[in-house]
Design an enzyme around this catalytic site. Structure first.
Site, PDB file in Angstrom:
ATOM      1  N   ASP A 326       0.861  -1.177   0.000  1.00  0.00           N
ATOM      2  CA  ASP A 326       0.000   0.000   0.000  1.00  0.00           C
ATOM      3  C   ASP A 326       0.901   1.232   0.000  1.00  0.00           C
ATOM      4  O   ASP A 326       2.025   1.176   0.501  1.00  0.00           O
ATOM      5  CB  ASP A 326      -0.888  -0.041   1.252  1.00  0.00           C
ATOM      6  CG  ASP A 326      -1.744   1.192   1.389  1.00  0.00           C
ATOM      7  OD1 ASP A 326      -2.351   1.599   0.388  1.00  0.00           O
ATOM      8  OD2 ASP A 326      -1.808   1.755   2.498  1.00  0.00           O
ATOM      9  N   ASP A 611      -2.126  -0.808   5.885  1.00  0.00           N
ATOM     10  CA  ASP A 611      -2.507  -0.352   7.218  1.00  0.00           C
ATOM     11  C   ASP A 611      -4.000  -0.084   7.374  1.00  0.00           C
ATOM     12  O   ASP A 611      -4.496   0.030   8.480  1.00  0.00           O
ATOM     13  CB  ASP A 611      -1.729   0.912   7.602  1.00  0.00           C
ATOM     14  CG  ASP A 611      -1.958   2.067   6.628  1.00  0.00           C
ATOM     15  OD1 ASP A 611      -2.641   1.849   5.602  1.00  0.00           O
ATOM     16  OD2 ASP A 611      -1.466   3.174   6.897  1.00  0.00           O
ATOM     17  N   ASP A 615      -7.170  -2.635   3.160  1.00  0.00           N
ATOM     18  CA  ASP A 615      -6.089  -3.585   2.892  1.00  0.00           C
ATOM     19  C   ASP A 615      -6.359  -4.970   3.493  1.00  0.00           C
ATOM     20  O   ASP A 615      -5.696  -5.940   3.121  1.00  0.00           O
ATOM     21  CB  ASP A 615      -4.769  -3.063   3.476  1.00  0.00           C
ATOM     22  CG  ASP A 615      -4.349  -1.748   2.861  1.00  0.00           C
ATOM     23  OD1 ASP A 615      -4.395  -1.645   1.631  1.00  0.00           O
ATOM     24  OD2 ASP A 615      -3.991  -0.825   3.610  1.00  0.00           O
TER      25      ASP A 615
END
Length: 890
Positions: A326, A611, A615
């Site tokens: 990410d 985080d 995700d």
């Protein structure tokens, strides 16, 4: 999709209205239809079910069968030892499994405790679980959104959606929009609010359109609930090994049965012999040893700021060849930061801003005074963009509190999303400065002059063109651009309507969520190690590509794919293109899962880092999910296999290095144990095939497998790592566990088996008094002589395996090159193993339990020479290997 419907259509669909909302009765009907506004959670596993799950392994089945048969045949000590091994292995597994998945529970906690609704025309606060579709919900700054809403009214509403969409800055919302198109990314649905996102500015009113498991968060919960193949490469290899050993054990037992019938042996003796061979074929301690080595790896990881939630993840890290990361908060710092400025015809990095320059100083003062946020070392409140402006001021020792005391605000025009401007009036001695900031396009429309090199000049088409070009260049670098302008009034009696006109442009600033400083080096190490880094983000395509270029993930714009494009192509087409894509932008949680599956379909071992709530599904479906410990949501941590305590991408690289070394150590352990067991099989098989007495009793084999082998195997499991391990490419997960080790395994197994038989024959001949060469094994051996011979075979088998563990530390390097004492645990385990072996032989109660005989000094001399042979012969072979390598190199 409600984003495509008008306000009137949505209200009509739910039979609700803006003034009255639902009545109490209508809300109860809706609750019966849709249930409570909460997320479902799975029933936790019972300890009993977890225990039986640990027993679901072919190696364990064979051990259980061996224990039952041993008990039926009166070999109680054998049965008890096997049972203890099974229980220990299951207990260690349960301790790890008891850290059950908490992802859905964490999602449930995300639901807001209360919601403000209109019921029967009255505004009331109710528990968010009681919200139903059709409820009119009121949202203001600082309040979490209780469910998915279609907005009905907005006033400068901004929503922080980073945990759901990955968008790094708050999103402006507008109820009046009616969107068109089939595939509208969540981040672009500006007329919708989603459960568990946070209002950071303004206010709004919306109608609840989805609650509970039907919300976007609920869809994530459903994805988290899906079963995925969680077996690691090592678990698969060990499962294959278990099946191979199980089939091998059954084949050997069947073969022995045939041999026994042909030799007209006693049925009871045949059963005992079969059990001995089955026990010899299976390394009983292997499951427990692998578990313990992984558990020790977990402790090492903690020292490197990585908490491993699931044991097998330690080993999986070693075979990772793709890291999908990410962007927001993982590769970047998750805080907007001013990086560039333009003022007085000067363009530069923010660090070079000069307060002695009037234009540059005025630019900074404008951005600090025309600001509603607060910032100090201990706290910050407000919009992240405005906080970034205050941070830039603090870095130049200009603080908002001090500046406002010096230049107090006397009037203002608040920010509005349609104007994209904000204005304040601040007192400067006897004058009043109108300070305006906002989008550069809107700002240029109300500016007639520009402050350039100490002079105020009219904005000519050329000047305007230059300013727009600078703004576009900043935008091309994925910077968010803000402009600043001012004018001076002589009186505080101002006409609000005329404030935002005839302004003087001061300059521009560009900001971005910057990359973490250490990430570039970590990505370079990954690249050198054959590990691809792929960015997956909900942010805009140009922003993602700019960060990717800065981090050297890719310089090719064709290596970027958007979520919209992902929706248009089939899974097969994605699988064909996936190897060439390095950045995925503007993606949804479903897209992330699709991407991970595409990478896995090519046989890759994929790590996913993140985080946010968005995700979590991809963290779960990846071979190893890595969550951020500081900025990560509880949902992400609950779905991950590993949590980084320092939120540092570099920690992943350190963890991968540790994982590679742990796999190498496990491989050493497995090859060591199997080679030792091959030695046992050879000794037993050939003795029985030739019609001799059994050289080893079942309890001898159990002792060797559980104690003598286990101690050095554990020590090999924590062997010091190879410092150059990151210079090699990731191992192919399809490669055999015995790759480059099968010949060593076979030859050392054969050697140990022959040495054990040699000790058995020497002991039998010596104590029977038959010193003729043939027959090799004397006939009519007395029980005492047989016990002597079995004792010598038992000691040589045990001690030769202890010495053989030294050979396993390196394939080519001599143990003296590596350093005999560089693994003190291994030397300690060998000494302890030898001492235990001596105790069994010399302490009468133990000797009686193991059916062994005390040995003379001559016996000890024989067994010592035989036991050292594996080390001597392997050192000679390694010397030839090194010479051969040098010759090839030359």
């Amino acid at each position: 999709m409600f984003a495509r419907k008008t306000i009137k259509e949505v209200l009509k669909e739910f039979n609700s209205n803006l003034e009255m909302g639902l009545s109490q009765k209508e809300s109860e009907i809706q609750r019966e239809k849709f249930g409570f506004n909460q997320l479902e959670t799975k029933k936790p596993k019972s300890l009993l079910s977890m225990f039986f799950a640990q027993l679901n392994d072919i190696l364990i089945y064979i051990l259980i069968a061996a224990a039952v048969i041993s008990a039926l045949l009166g070999e109680t000590s054998d049965a008890v030892i096997i049972a203890i091994v099974i229980v220990i292995n299951a207990t260690v597994g349960i301790i790890q499994e008891s850290k059950a998945e908490k992802a859905l529970d964490a999602l449930k906690k995300l639901s807001t405790p209360n919601a403000v609704v209109k019921r029967g025309g009255e505004v009331k606060e109710i528990p968010s679980r009681e919200v139903v579709p059709g409820d009119i919900i009121i949202i203001d700054a600082g309040r979490y959104v209780p469910c998915d809403l279609r907005l009905l009214e907005t006033a400068n509403l901004k929503i922080q959606e980073s945990t759901l969409t990955g968008e790094s800055v708050p999103v402006d919302k507008d109820a009046t929009l009616v969107l068109t198109g089939d595939d509208i990314p969540l981040g672009d649905q500006k007329n919708m609010l989603f459960m568990s996102t946070l209002a950071t500015y303004g206010r709004g009113i919306g109608i609840a359109v989805s609650t509970g498991m039907n919300t976007e968060i609920g869809k994530i919960a459903k994805m988290l609930d899906e079963k995925v193949d969680t077996e690691t490469p090592l678990q698969k290899k060990l499962a294959q090994l278990g099946k191979f050993l199980g089939i091998g054990a059954l084949f050997i037992c069947a073969l022995m049965f045939v041999v026994g019938v042909l030799q007209k042996r006693d049925l009871f003796e045949m059963l005992l012999t079969s059990i001995s061979l089955a026990v010899a074929a299976i390394p009983e301690g292997l499951p427990a040893i692998v578990t313990i080595v992984l558990a020790m790896g977990v402790q090492k990881m903690i020292k490197k700021n990585a908490i491993v939630r699931k044991l097998p993840a330690v080993e999986t890290l070693g075979s990772v060849n793709i890291i999908c990361s990410d962007k927001t908060g993982t590769l970047t710092q998750n805080k907007m930061t001013i990086t560039k400025f333009y003022a007085g015809d000067s363009l530069g990095n923010i660090e070079t801003l000069n307060l002695n320059d009037k234009e540059q100083k005025l630019l900074l003062e404008n951005l600090i005074l025309c600001n509603d946020s607060t910032y100090s070392e201990n706290s910050k409140t407000g919009d992240p963009t405005e906080i970034a402006l205050l941070v830039a001021g603090a870095q130049s020792d200009i603080f908002k509190d001090d500046l406002e005391k010096k230049h107090p605000r006397i009037d203002e025009i608040p920010f509005e999303s349609d104007r994209k401007l904000m204005t304040t009036v601040n007192k400067y001695d006897d004058e009043y400065y109108v300070m305006t900031k906002g989008a550069i396009d809107n700002l240029l429309n109300i500016c007639t002059k520009a402050y350039i090199k100490g002079n105020i000049v009219p904005i000519t088409p050329e000047i305007k063109k230059d300013i727009i070009a600078i703004s576009n260049n900043m935008s091309d670098d994925a910077l968010r651009v803000l402009g600043a302008a001012y004018k001076i009034l002589k009186t505080n009696h101002v006409d609000i309507d005329s404030l935002e006109s005839d302004l003087i442009l001061i300059g521009l600033v560009g900001m971005i969520d910057p990359p973490r400083l250490e990430v570039r080096d970590s990505i370079a190490i990954c690249h050198a190690s054959g590990i691809k880094t792929v960015m997956i983000t909900g942010d805009h395509q140009n922003t993602a590509f700019a960060i990717a270029k800065e981090l050297n993930i890719t310089n090719d714009s064709k290596a970027v794919m958007s979520g919209t494009e992902l929706d248009r192509i089939s899974d097969e087409e994605l699988n064909n293109r996936i190897d060439n894509i390095r950045v995925f932008a503007r993606v949804s949680p479903e897209h992330k899962v699709k991407i991970i599956k595409a990478f896995k379909s090519k046989g890759n071992i994929v790590s996913m880092t993140g985080d946010g709530v968005n995700d979590a599904p991809s963290l779960k479906i990846a071979n190893i999910g890595v969550a951020m410990g500081i900025t990560g949501t509880d949902v992400a941590k609950g779905a991950a296999d590993m949590v980084l305590m320092d939120d540092n991408f570099s920690t992943i690289v350190a963890a991968i290095k540790e994982g590679r070394n742990i796999f190498r150590n496990i491989k050493k352990t497995v090859i060591f144990l199997i080679s030792c067991n091959v030695g046992e099989i050879i000794a037993l098989f050939f003795a029985i095939l030739l019609g001799w007495a059994s050289p080893l009793r079942p309890i001898h084999i159990l002792w060797v497998n559980l104690i003598t082998d286990t101690l050095p195997a554990l020590a090999l499991g924590i062997d010091p790592g190879d410092p150059d391990v990151m210079k090699y490419k990731p191992r192919n997960p399809k490669d055999s566990l015995f790759k480059n080790g099968i010949l060593s395994l076979a030859l050392n197994g054969l050697l140990i088996g022959i040495l054990t038989l040699a000790a058995f024959i020497i002991g039998a001949k010596y104590y029977s008094g038959d010193l003729n060469l043939f027959p090799l094994f004397p006939k009519g051996l007395k029980p005492d002589a047989l016990e002597h011979a079995q004792t010598m075979a038992f000691v040589v088998l045990s001690c030769s395996q202890l010495i053989h563990s030294l050979n396993m530390r390196n394939e080519k390097k001599s143990i003296f090159q590596i350093g005999l004492f560089s693994n003190k645990y291994l030397i300690g385990s060998i000494i302890l193993g030898l001492m235990l072996q001596i105790f069994i032989i010399t302490i009468p109660p133990l000797a009686s339990a193991f059916s062994v005989h005390a040995l003379s000094m001559n016996d000890w001399g024989f067994v010592t020479i035989l036991s050292l042979m594996p080390l001597i012969l392997n050192e000679i072979v390694k010397m030839f290997k090194r010479l051969s390598s040098k010759t090839l190199k030359n």
